[in-house]
Design a protein around this motif. Structure first.
Motif, PDB file in Angstrom:
ATOM      1  N   GLU A 450       0.835  -1.195   0.000  1.00  0.00           N
ATOM      2  CA  GLU A 450       0.000   0.000   0.000  1.00  0.00           C
ATOM      3  C   GLU A 450       0.866   1.239   0.000  1.00  0.00           C
ATOM      4  O   GLU A 450       2.006   1.214   0.460  1.00  0.00           O
ATOM      5  CB  GLU A 450      -0.912  -0.006   1.230  1.00  0.00           C
ATOM      6  CG  GLU A 450      -2.069  -0.965   1.030  1.00  0.00           C
ATOM      7  CD  GLU A 450      -2.958  -1.095   2.250  1.00  0.00           C
ATOM      8  OE1 GLU A 450      -2.549  -0.619   3.333  1.00  0.00           O
ATOM      9  OE2 GLU A 450      -4.041  -1.675   2.101  1.00  0.00           O
ATOM     10  N   CYS A 451       0.300   2.321  -0.519  1.00  0.00           N
ATOM     11  CA  CYS A 451       1.038   3.584  -0.509  1.00  0.00           C
ATOM     12  C   CYS A 451       1.089   4.112   0.924  1.00  0.00           C
ATOM     13  O   CYS A 451       0.104   4.041   1.652  1.00  0.00           O
ATOM     14  CB  CYS A 451       0.365   4.598  -1.418  1.00  0.00           C
ATOM     15  SG  CYS A 451       1.219   6.183  -1.425  1.00  0.00           S
ATOM     16  N   ARG A 452       2.259   4.633   1.306  1.00  0.00           N
ATOM     17  CA  ARG A 452       2.386   5.142   2.666  1.00  0.00           C
ATOM     18  C   ARG A 452       1.625   6.435   2.855  1.00  0.00           C
ATOM     19  O   ARG A 452       1.295   6.818   3.958  1.00  0.00           O
ATOM     20  CB  ARG A 452       3.863   5.419   2.991  1.00  0.00           C
ATOM     21  CG  ARG A 452       4.707   4.178   2.964  1.00  0.00           C
ATOM     22  CD  ARG A 452       6.088   4.425   3.556  1.00  0.00           C
ATOM     23  NE  ARG A 452       6.909   3.244   3.317  1.00  0.00           N
ATOM     24  CZ  ARG A 452       7.836   3.169   2.374  1.00  0.00           C
ATOM     25  NH1 ARG A 452       8.107   4.232   1.638  1.00  0.00           N
ATOM     26  NH2 ARG A 452       8.508   2.066   2.179  1.00  0.00           N
ATOM     27  N   ARG A 453       1.337   7.129   1.742  1.00  0.00           N
ATOM     28  CA  ARG A 453       0.734   8.455   1.878  1.00  0.00           C
ATOM     29  C   ARG A 453      -0.726   8.494   1.444  1.00  0.00           C
ATOM     30  O   ARG A 453      -1.385   9.508   1.601  1.00  0.00           O
ATOM     31  CB  ARG A 453       1.537   9.460   1.050  1.00  0.00           C
ATOM     32  CG  ARG A 453       3.041   9.366   1.344  1.00  0.00           C
ATOM     33  CD  ARG A 453       3.851  10.125   0.331  1.00  0.00           C
ATOM     34  NE  ARG A 453       3.581  11.545   0.414  1.00  0.00           N
ATOM     35  CZ  ARG A 453       3.541  12.351  -0.632  1.00  0.00           C
ATOM     36  NH1 ARG A 453       3.699  11.871  -1.834  1.00  0.00           N
ATOM     37  NH2 ARG A 453       3.321  13.635  -0.477  1.00  0.00           N
ATOM     38  N   ASP A 455      -4.660   6.251   0.873  1.00  0.00           N
ATOM     39  CA  ASP A 455      -5.475   5.060   1.081  1.00  0.00           C
ATOM     40  C   ASP A 455      -5.586   4.351  -0.255  1.00  0.00           C
ATOM     41  O   ASP A 455      -6.617   4.408  -0.917  1.00  0.00           O
ATOM     42  CB  ASP A 455      -6.875   5.448   1.562  1.00  0.00           C
ATOM     43  CG  ASP A 455      -6.849   6.010   2.971  1.00  0.00           C
ATOM     44  OD1 ASP A 455      -5.934   5.650   3.724  1.00  0.00           O
ATOM     45  OD2 ASP A 455      -7.747   6.802   3.302  1.00  0.00           O
ATOM     46  N   CYS A 469       2.370   4.496  -7.020  1.00  0.00           N
ATOM     47  CA  CYS A 469       1.040   4.919  -6.578  1.00  0.00           C
ATOM     48  C   CYS A 469       0.448   5.793  -7.678  1.00  0.00           C
ATOM     49  O   CYS A 469       1.034   6.803  -8.041  1.00  0.00           O
ATOM     50  CB  CYS A 469       1.123   5.696  -5.275  1.00  0.00           C
ATOM     51  SG  CYS A 469      -0.481   6.376  -4.812  1.00  0.00           S
ATOM     52  N   GLN A 476       8.296   2.956  -5.332  1.00  0.00           N
ATOM     53  CA  GLN A 476       9.101   2.121  -4.455  1.00  0.00           C
ATOM     54  C   GLN A 476       9.655   0.968  -5.285  1.00  0.00           C
ATOM     55  O   GLN A 476       9.023   0.548  -6.243  1.00  0.00           O
ATOM     56  CB  GLN A 476       8.249   1.531  -3.325  1.00  0.00           C
ATOM     57  CG  GLN A 476       7.866   2.517  -2.245  1.00  0.00           C
ATOM     58  CD  GLN A 476       6.755   1.954  -1.360  1.00  0.00           C
ATOM     59  OE1 GLN A 476       6.580   0.746  -1.261  1.00  0.00           O
ATOM     60  NE2 GLN A 476       6.006   2.844  -0.746  1.00  0.00           N
ATOM     61  N   GLY A 688      -0.593  12.004   1.687  1.00  0.00           N
ATOM     62  CA  GLY A 688      -0.295  12.408   3.061  1.00  0.00           C
ATOM     63  C   GLY A 688      -1.296  13.389   3.653  1.00  0.00           C
ATOM     64  O   GLY A 688      -1.165  13.793   4.799  1.00  0.00           O
TER      65      GLY A 688
END
Ligand code: ADP
Ligand code: ZN
Ligand code: ZN
Length: 736
Positions: A450-453, A455, A469, A476, A688
Motif C-alpha cells: 500500500e502507498c504510505r501516503r 489510502d 502509486c 518504491q 499524506g
C-alpha cells in the motif's frame, strides 16, 4: 480626484485593484485601454494584470496608490467579449477574476517582459520565385527545385507547419532565400475564404446528415444549441465540416473543441485536408512559442478554424461564427484544479454572448445534454446509423462465472482473438488499468503493498519495474521478500495493460502487440507512430486504456474485447453508470468501422446487472432515460445543482474543524439549498493529506449561487481556513 486603472491581477482578490496609470515612455504612448495588459507591483513582486476598467478615486493621505510600471500592449489584447466571458466564469465558479484572466492568456503572455504580440512567421515566393522554372534548378539543387515547385502549387504564404506538411526542410528554404526566390514575412496573409477548398471534396451526405446540416445552417446567424446525437461512425465529423465551411464562406471563424491531445492530430489532419492553412491548433502539449503564435493568429483573424483542447475555449476570435464541441460528454472538458471550469459549458456561454450556434456532438451524450434536448432547450439532431455502409457491431457478454479466466482472458475471448487474427484483421483489447498488476500480495501472510501516503494500493509496473502509486506518484522498488513475514516473492495479482501486453505476446506469437496508455504515449510522436501502424491495417493486437476508446478510426479492427467491465458497476459515484455506458459504447464503436463487421465481447462476473440490457441492444437512449429517471428520483443533476467544497490538510482535525465551520456559515434556515456533510472523501488520505468535503445541493441554480456568494467571503476570513487547502467545485463531475 485621481484617474486610476482597475487591474485584475492573479491572486485571491475578489475585486480588481486600483493603480495609477504608468508613466508614458513617449508622448505617443496612449493610456492603457480596457483589455490591455499592464505590469504592476504587487507586494514585492511584479505581475501581469489586465485592465478591466478605469475610474477616479480621491487619493487621501491614508491610501497610497501605486503606479502601474508599464503598458504591455499598445492595443487591447482581450476584447469585450472575452472580458465578459471571464467575468461570467469568475461569477459562476466563484473564482477571482485575475486568476480567471490568467487562464485566458497563453503562457508567454503571462510573463512580465513585453514580448511583442508576435504573429506567425511564414515564407512566401518573391516575384522571381513565382516566375522561376523549378526544372531549371532540378539538376543542380533537386531539393530546392522540389520546394519551389511545392510552394508554387501551394500558391500562398506558408507557415513552418505548412512547410513540414509539404515536405520542405528549413535549410532548403534558407538557400532559396539566398537565391532571392523566397522571402520571410512576419505575418501570413489572411486566408481569403474564397480560396478555401470547397465542400465538394467531402462525402455525398446521407439523408440524416443532410438534415442535420440544413438545420444548423438555418440557425447560422443566431444563438442556438444543437445536440448532434449520432452513433459512432455515423458521420458526425462530416456534418461538422459542412457546417464549418458554410460559416467560413460567410467570413466567420470556427472554434472546434476536442477532448484530448491524442485526438487533435487526427482531427487536425481531416480539417487540414478540407481547409488547408486556415486551420490552427492549440493544446497544452505545444511549446509556449507555438501556442502563442497559434493564439495570435486566431486573435488577429488570420487563422479561420481553431481546433483545440479545453483551454482553447478562451482564445480570442473576432469573427467567431460557429462553435463545435466534439465528444461533448468527455470528462476531460472539466478542469479538475484551480479554476474548475467546464469548457463545454463555457463554449455555450460564448455562443450565447456572440449570438452564434453551437453544435455538441457525441455518440453517448451526457445526461445533462440529453435532458436539455428532451426539454427543448437544445435542438436534437439524430444520426441513428453508420455512414458509408458499415454496420453496427454485435455486442455479447462473456459470463465469467461459467468461463474462468486464464491470464485475464476467458476461452471465448481467446478464441475470438485467434479467429480475428487468422482472418487477417486486428483485435482491440480494452482494459482501463495501466501498469502490470493492480495489487502485489504475499501469498503466505496476505500482506498487500500500500502507498504510505494514500489510502490506495501500489500498482506493480514492469519495464521499468517497481511499485507506483497512481494517486500521488510515489515510487518504491519491488520487494524481493514480503516485508511482513519474509516469505519470498510476493505475487502480482490481477491485470494491468502491461501484463495483458505480455500475455498476448506469449499467446499469439508472431503478431505485433501495440499498447496504448499514458505510459507508452507520453509523447505525441509515440502515439502517432502506434496509430500509423494500426492504420496500416496489418494483423495486430492493440491493448490499451480508455485512450483507445476515444474517437480514433481503426478500419481494420473487427473485434473488441473488454477484459474487465465490472469496476464501475457498483461504484459509489452517481456518474459511474453513465461513465461505464459511455466507455463501453465508445470502445465498441471502434469495431468494424469499415466494410468488415465488428464483434464486441465483454467479460463480466455480473451478467444480470440491469445496465447490460440497453447496452447490448446499443440503445444508449434507453439507458439514458432510465438513468435520468433515477437522477430525478434521487435529486441529482440535471434535476439539482451541486457544488462541492473540498478541503485537505495533514491533520484530520483541521479539515473537519474547517468544514464544520463552513457548514455553519452556509446553512441558512428555510433555504432551498441543502448543506450535506462534511463527509470524508472516498479515498480519505491522499498524498499524506486527509480529505473531506461538504456538498451543497439545490433544486434551482440561483439560490445556490446566492448562498455561495454570501458564504465564501466569510469562509475566506475564517481562521480555520489557514490550516487547510480548500477549493470550491461548481457542477462537480464526480463526488469523490
Ligand atoms: P463520427 O464522427 O460520427 O464517428 P465520421 O464522420 O468519422 O463519423 O465518419 C465515419 C466514417 O464514415 C468515415 O470514414 C467517413 O469518411 C465516412 N463517412 C461519413 N459520412 C459519409 C457519407 N455520407 N458517405 C460515405 N461515407 C461517409
Ligand atoms: Zn508475507
Ligand atoms: Zn500515494
Amino acid at each position: 480626484m485621481t484617474r486610476v486603472l482597475k487591474v485584475a491581477v492573479p491572486g485571491p482578490f475578489r475585486a480588481p485593484l486600483d493603480y495609477l496609470p504608468p508613466e508614458p515612455h513617449s508622448s505617443a504612448e496612449r493610456e492603457p485601454a480596457i483589455g490591455c495588459r499592464v505590469k504592476v507591483p504587487l507586494g514585492r513582486r511584479q505581475v501581469v494584470g489586465v485592465v478591466v476598467g478605469t475610474g477616479t478615486r480621491s487619493a487621501g493621505p491614508e491610501i497610497r496608490l501605486r503606479a502601474a510600471l508599464a503598458l504591455l500592449d499598445p492595443t487591447p489584447l482581450l476584447d469585450g467579449e472575452l472580458l465578459a466571458l471571464a467575468q461570467w466564469a469568475s461569477d459562476y465558479y466563484h473564482h477571482p477574476l485575475g486568476d480567471v484572466l490568467a487562464r485566458f492568456l497563453p503562457p508567454r503572455h503571462r510573463r512580465t517582459e513585453a514580448n511583442a504580440q508576435q504573429a506567425a512567421r511564414a515564407w512566401q515566393l518573391t516575384a522571381r520565385g513565382h516566375a522561376a522554372e523549378p526544372t531549371s534548378l532540378a539538376e543542380r539543387a533537386p531539393a530546392q527545385a522540389h520546394a519551389l515547385e511545392r510552394l508554387q502549387t501551394h500558391g500562398r504564404a506558408a507557415t513552418n507547419a505548412t512547410l513540414r506538411r509539404l515536405g520542405v526542410r528549413a535549410d532548403v528554404m534558407r538557400r532559396l532565400a539566398q537565391a532571392g526566390l523566397v522571402e520571410r514575412i512576419t505575418e501570413p496573409a489572411p486566408t481569403d475564404p474564397a480560396d478555401l477548398p470547397s465542400t465538394a471534396v467531402g462525402h455525398q451526405l446521407n439523408a440524416e446528415q443532410a438534415g442535420a446540416v440544413v438545420a444548423i445552417e438555418a440557425g447560422m446567424d443566431s444563438f442556438g444549441i444543437f445536440l448532434l446525437d449520432g452513433v459512432t461512425g455515423s458521420g458526425k465529423t462530416e456534418v461538422y465540416l459542412h457546417a464549418m465551411s458554410t460559416a467560413l464562406a460567410a467570413g466567420r471563424q470556427v472554434l472546434m473543441l476536442v477532448p484530448e491531445i491524442g485526438l487533435t492530430p487526427q482531427a487536425e489532419q481531416r480539417l487540414h485536408q478540407r481547409f488547408g492553412d486556415a486551420v490552427t491548433t492549440l493544446h497544452s502539449g505545444m511549446a509556449d512559442g507555438a501556442r502563442l503564435r497559434s493564439w495570435e493568429r486566431c486573435r488577429v483573424g488570420h487563422a479561420r478554424v481553431l481546433v483545440g483542447t479545453r483551454s482553447a475555449v478562451f482564445t480570442p476570435m473576432p469573427d467567431l461564427g460557429l462553435i463545435v464541441v466534439d465528444e461533448e460528454h468527455d470528462e476531460s472538458y472539466k478542469q479538475q484544479e484551480g479554476l474548475r471550469y467546464s469548457a463545454r459549458d463555457l463554449a455555450l456561454i460564448r455562443a450565447r454572448n456572440r449570438a452564434v450556434p453551437a453544435v455538441l456532438g457525441s455518440a453517448t451524450p451526457s445526461l445533462e445534454s440529453l435532458h436539455n434536448a428532451h426539454t427543448g432547450r437544445y435542438r436534437h439532431l439524430r444520426l441513428p446509423s453508420r455512414a458509408g455502409g458499415a454496420s453496427q457491431p454485435r455486442l455479447e457478454l462473456v459470463d465469467l462465472r461459467r468461463h474462468p479466466l486464464e491470464d485475464g482472458l476467458s476461452t471465448p475471448v481467446a478464441s475470438a482473438i485467434a479467429a480475428t487474427l487468422a482472418a487477417g484483421n486486428q483485435a482491440l483489447v480494452f482494459l482501463n488499468r495501466r501498469g502490470f498488476a493492480p495489487t502485489l500480495r504475499c501469498s503466505d501472510c496476505g500482506w498487500v503493498a500500500e502507498c504510505r501516503r494514500c489510502d490506495a494500493r501500489m500498482t506493480v509496473h514492469s519495464r521499468p519495474g517497481g511499485l507506483r502509486c497512481h494517486h500521488c506518484g510515489a515510487r518504491q522498488p519491488l520487494p524481493s521478500v514480503c516485508p511482513q513475514c519474509g516469505a519470498p516473492e510476493p505475487l502480482p495479482i490481477g491485470q494491468g495493460t502491461q501484463r495483458s501486453e505480455a500475455v498476448l505476446a506469449r499467446r499469439f506469437p508472431g503478431t505485433p502487440v501495440l499498447r496504448i496508455d499514458r505510459d507508452t504515449t507520453a509523447g505525441q510522436q509515440a502515439l502517432h507512430t502506434v496509430l500509423d501502424q494500426v492504420e496500416a491495417g496489418e494483423p495486430a493486437l492493440l491493448v490499451g486504456t480508455q485512450m483507445l476508446a476515444k474517437g480514433h478510426h481503426f478500419p481494420a479492427v473487427t473485434l473488441v474485447a473488454v477484459l474487465d467491465a465490472d469496476g464501475g458497476l457498483f461504484s459509489a459515484d452517481f456518474r459511474a453508470s453513465e461513465r461505464v455506458a459511455q466507455q463501453i459504447l465508445q470502445v465498441a464503436g471502434r469495431a468494424g468501422r469499415a466494410e468488415r463487421p465488428g464483434q464486441v465481447l465483454i467479460q463480466t462476473q455480473e451478467p444480470q446487472h440491469p445496465l447490460w440490457q440497453p447496452l447490448l441492444a446499443q440503445d444508449y437512449g434507453a439507458f439514458a432515460s432510465a438513468a435520468l429517471d433515477e437522477r430525478r428520483e434521487t435529486g441529482l443533476p440535471p434535476f439539482a445543482h451541486l457544488a462541492l467544497l473540498r478541503a485537505d490538510a495533514p491533520k484530520r482535525a483541521s479539515v473537519w474543524g474547517f468544514l464544520d465551520r463552513c457548514a455553519e456559515v452556509l446553512a441558512q434556515p428555510n433555504s432551498e439549498v441543502a448543506v450535506l456533510g462534511p463527509v470524508s472523501a472516498l479515498r480519505e488520505r491522499l498524498g499524506g493529506h486527509y480529505r473531506a468535503q461538504l456538498l451543497l445541493q439545490s433544486p434551482t441554480r440561483a439560490p445556490l449561487h446566492r448562498v455561495l456568494r454570501q458564504g465564501l467571503e466569510a469562509i475566506e476570513g475564517l481562521t480555520e481556513a489557514r490550516r487547510v487547502r480548500w477549493s470550491l467545485d461548481v457542477d462537480p463531475s464526480d463526488l469523490y
